[in-house]
Design a protein around this motif. Sequence first.
Motif, mmCIF file in Angstrom:
data_model
loop_
_atom_site.group_PDB
_atom_site.id
_atom_site.type_symbol
_atom_site.label_atom_id
_atom_site.label_comp_id
_atom_site.label_asym_id
_atom_site.label_seq_id
_atom_site.Cartn_x
_atom_site.Cartn_y
_atom_site.Cartn_z
ATOM 1 N N LEU A 159 -41.862 -4.800 -19.743
ATOM 2 C CA LEU A 159 -41.520 -3.589 -18.998
ATOM 3 C C LEU A 159 -41.693 -2.371 -19.895
ATOM 4 C CD1 LEU A 159 -38.193 -4.662 -17.270
ATOM 5 C CD2 LEU A 159 -40.430 -4.415 -16.207
ATOM 6 N N LYS A 160 -42.133 -1.272 -19.310
ATOM 7 C CA LYS A 160 -42.161 -0.019 -20.056
ATOM 8 C C LYS A 160 -40.749 0.535 -20.021
ATOM 9 C CE LYS A 160 -44.213 4.439 -20.614
ATOM 10 N NZ LYS A 160 -45.143 5.438 -20.200
ATOM 11 N N ARG A 161 -40.176 0.724 -21.177
ATOM 12 C CA ARG A 161 -38.794 1.155 -21.275
ATOM 13 C C ARG A 161 -38.689 2.681 -21.173
ATOM 14 N NH1 ARG A 161 -38.437 -3.767 -21.414
ATOM 15 N NH2 ARG A 161 -37.533 -5.192 -22.862
ATOM 16 N N PHE A 162 -37.672 3.135 -20.436
ATOM 17 C CA PHE A 162 -37.387 4.556 -20.303
ATOM 18 C C PHE A 162 -35.938 4.777 -20.709
ATOM 19 C CE2 PHE A 162 -40.880 3.936 -17.332
ATOM 20 C CZ PHE A 162 -41.704 4.999 -17.650
ATOM 21 N N GLY A 163 -35.695 5.775 -21.496
ATOM 22 C CA GLY A 163 -34.344 6.060 -21.968
ATOM 23 C C GLY A 163 -34.026 7.531 -21.872
ATOM 24 N N PRO A 164 -33.251 8.045 -22.831
ATOM 25 C CA PRO A 164 -32.864 9.454 -22.818
ATOM 26 C C PRO A 164 -34.094 10.363 -22.769
ATOM 27 C CG PRO A 164 -31.627 8.264 -24.483
ATOM 28 C CD PRO A 164 -32.664 7.315 -23.957
ATOM 29 N N GLY A 165 -34.003 11.388 -21.956
ATOM 30 C CA GLY A 165 -35.105 12.337 -21.833
ATOM 31 C C GLY A 165 -36.112 11.984 -20.752
#
Length: 107
Positions: A26-32
């Motif tokens: 999975l392409k990880r998405f976090g803060p921002g």
Amino acid sequence: MLILECPYCGVKAEETELSPGHEAHLKRFGPGSSDEDFESYMFARKNPKGVHFERWRHSYGCGKWFLAARCTATLEVFGTYPAQTSEPPPDIVAKIKARRPEWEGYK
């Protein structure tokens, strides 16, 4: 019973010795990140009937995370590989294509 081989310690473990970690690569998405990207990362998962790439943890063994390619319909395992791998190894992809000609490919 699902049996997976840990690529780190080489133990062939039954699923009762492992902990599932859901979908792999999975392409990880976090803060921002945008709300939509973060929501799709956290909650939107594929649940295919057929070839699937998953994360597993060898909970009652070495404790390390690894990835597995398997068929969700037949429990056929095509192979396992280290968790740090960004995409399935070519030998596992070739094995999948040989055994499952209907497979449309990775991603």
